[in-house]
Design an enzyme around this catalytic site. Structure first.
Site, PDB file in Angstrom:
ATOM      1  N   HIS A  18      68.486 -26.810 -13.001  1.00 46.27           N
ATOM      2  CA  HIS A  18      69.431 -27.927 -12.911  1.00 46.27           C
ATOM      3  C   HIS A  18      70.717 -27.578 -13.654  1.00 46.27           C
ATOM      4  CE1 HIS A  18      68.142 -30.166 -16.896  1.00 46.27           C
ATOM      5  NE2 HIS A  18      68.468 -28.919 -17.110  1.00 46.27           N
ATOM      6  N   CYS A  37      75.157 -26.620 -20.491  1.00 42.56           N
ATOM      7  CA  CYS A  37      74.428 -27.239 -19.371  1.00 42.56           C
ATOM      8  C   CYS A  37      75.361 -27.586 -18.206  1.00 42.56           C
ATOM      9  CB  CYS A  37      73.705 -28.500 -19.831  1.00 42.56           C
ATOM     10  SG  CYS A  37      72.402 -28.156 -21.021  1.00 42.56           S
ATOM     11  N   HIS A  43      70.402 -23.571 -14.818  1.00 46.37           N
ATOM     12  CA  HIS A  43      69.446 -22.889 -15.692  1.00 46.37           C
ATOM     13  C   HIS A  43      68.108 -23.593 -15.492  1.00 46.37           C
ATOM     14  CE1 HIS A  43      70.889 -26.337 -18.011  1.00 46.37           C
ATOM     15  NE2 HIS A  43      69.662 -26.378 -18.493  1.00 46.37           N
ATOM     16  N   HIS A  45      63.968 -24.858 -16.495  1.00 42.68           N
ATOM     17  CA  HIS A  45      63.011 -25.360 -17.489  1.00 42.68           C
ATOM     18  C   HIS A  45      61.615 -25.368 -16.887  1.00 42.68           C
ATOM     19  CE1 HIS A  45      66.034 -26.866 -20.289  1.00 42.68           C
ATOM     20  NE2 HIS A  45      66.705 -27.352 -19.255  1.00 42.68           N
ATOM     21  N   ASP A  83      59.030 -28.458  -7.725  1.00 44.16           N
ATOM     22  CA  ASP A  83      58.660 -27.155  -8.287  1.00 44.16           C
ATOM     23  C   ASP A  83      59.406 -26.012  -7.594  1.00 44.16           C
ATOM     24  OD1 ASP A  83      57.180 -25.512 -10.062  1.00 44.16           O
ATOM     25  OD2 ASP A  83      55.736 -25.062  -8.478  1.00 44.16           O
ATOM     26  N   HIS A  84      59.994 -25.138  -8.424  1.00 45.41           N
ATOM     27  CA  HIS A  84      60.785 -24.005  -7.918  1.00 45.41           C
ATOM     28  C   HIS A  84      61.930 -24.468  -7.015  1.00 45.41           C
ATOM     29  CE1 HIS A  84      57.528 -21.830  -9.735  1.00 45.41           C
ATOM     30  NE2 HIS A  84      58.262 -20.754  -9.683  1.00 45.41           N
ATOM     31  N   GLU A 128      60.886 -31.799 -21.214  1.00 42.39           N
ATOM     32  CA  GLU A 128      61.750 -30.690 -20.822  1.00 42.39           C
ATOM     33  C   GLU A 128      61.410 -29.467 -21.676  1.00 42.39           C
ATOM     34  OE1 GLU A 128      66.199 -31.053 -19.863  1.00 42.39           O
ATOM     35  OE2 GLU A 128      66.160 -29.996 -21.786  1.00 42.39           O
TER      36      GLU A 128
HETATM   37 ZN    ZN Z   1      68.552 -28.037 -18.915  1.00 43.99          ZN
END
Ligand code: ZN
Length: 139
Positions: A18, A37, A43, A45, A83-84, A128
């Site tokens: 995100h 961010c 990037h 998580h 996911d992914h 997160e």
């Molecule tokens: Zn982040």
């Protein structure tokens, strides 16, 4: 155990990318508020999700809900969608909503709310990182 209410929690994990960016602001304002961010390459998580449901224990099965069904609902409604994936680019609700941990928790609640049978969705918790999580418990 008739009439006994229990809170039951199921965990799941998903990995997503995100970035944080408010289109109404300048690049500088986004960088000031969101720091690194705001980089629109994104990037990732590894998120941990906890879905808690409340209900009475079925006197026959001893269950609050069928855990297999709950797992399938989470898998189908959330994991397959998130996911992914790059949340900003690939998940419809985040085209106009910044995918913060808080907003992810609310979005997961909305995805699950009408899909859980026989129990009441009580809480969605999204980690997160191990030391950062958001809870949403409905309106
Ligand atoms: Zn982040």
């Amino acid at each position: 155990m008739l009439g006994v209410m229990v809170l039951l929690t199921r965990k799941a994990e998903f990995s997503s990318a995100h970035y944080y960016y408010n289109e109404a602001w300048s690049q500088q304002e986004n960088e000031r508020v969101f720091g690194k961010c705001a980089n629109r390459n994104g990037h990732g998580h590894n998120y941990t999700l906890e879905v808690s449901v409340a209900g009475e224990i079925d006197p026959v099965s001893g269950f609050v809900v069928d855990l297999k069904t709950l797992k399938e609902v989470i898998e189908h409604e959330v994991i397959q969608a998130y996911d992914h994936r790059h949340l900003n680019l690939e998940v419809p609700e985040f085209r106009s909503l910044i995918p913060t941990t808080e907003n992810i928790a609310i979005s997961i609640w909305r995805r699950l709310e009408s899909k859980i049978d026989g129990a009441h969705l009580q809480r969605v918790r999204v980690y997160e990182m191990p030391d950062l999580f958001a809870d949403y418990c409905g309106e």
